[in-house]
Design an enzyme around this catalytic site. Sequence first.
Site, PDB file in Angstrom:
ATOM      1  CG  ASN A  51      16.303  -1.586 -14.322  1.00 46.21           C
ATOM      2  OD1 ASN A  51      15.986  -1.778 -13.154  1.00 46.21           O
ATOM      3  ND2 ASN A  51      16.696  -2.555 -15.127  1.00 46.21           N
ATOM      4  CD  GLU A  64      22.660   4.128 -13.582  1.00 49.12           C
ATOM      5  OE1 GLU A  64      21.626   3.703 -14.150  1.00 49.12           O
ATOM      6  OE2 GLU A  64      23.692   3.452 -13.480  1.00 49.12           O
TER       7      GLU A  64
END
Length: 143
Positions: A51, A64
Amino acid sequence: MTSTQPPADDEFATLLEAAREIAERAYTPYSRYRVGAAAVTEDGRLVRGCNVENAGYGVTLCAECGLISELIAGGGGKLERFVCVGGDEHLAREERQVVMPCGRCRQLLSEHAGTGLVILTPEGRRSMDEVLPQPFGPADLAP
Ligand code: THU
């Protein structure tokens, strides 16, 4: 390790290690919560992401997002196995636990999921359909 954590069987041991390693590189000055995601593609490539937060909080990139970017930049393809780990920045690398991808990231994963994608969750192995039933997908855009 909490009792909700799945066993790190051989198949996911390498991916868990990769997710924990990339989580160390997360940029999280605001939440102090590091996430690492790792997946293997149907053609055997390892893709990862962490992140990346932003002073404009809503601009934050989930782990992701980085993983999917690496998937596409590396030639595309479909995901076969996926896991993400998360936890406070003060945790030791090996203490970072398996977490569920957020809702938006389940949608991201769905677009690139292979038919046999297995996601390791805190409750064990799950299919894409189990973690995102009735997804909106490319077929919904067809005339
Ligand atoms: N986060 C991810 O990277 N992936 C998820 O699936 C859930 C949340 C990040 C975003 C933010 O930097 C931090 O975790 C706290 O929400």
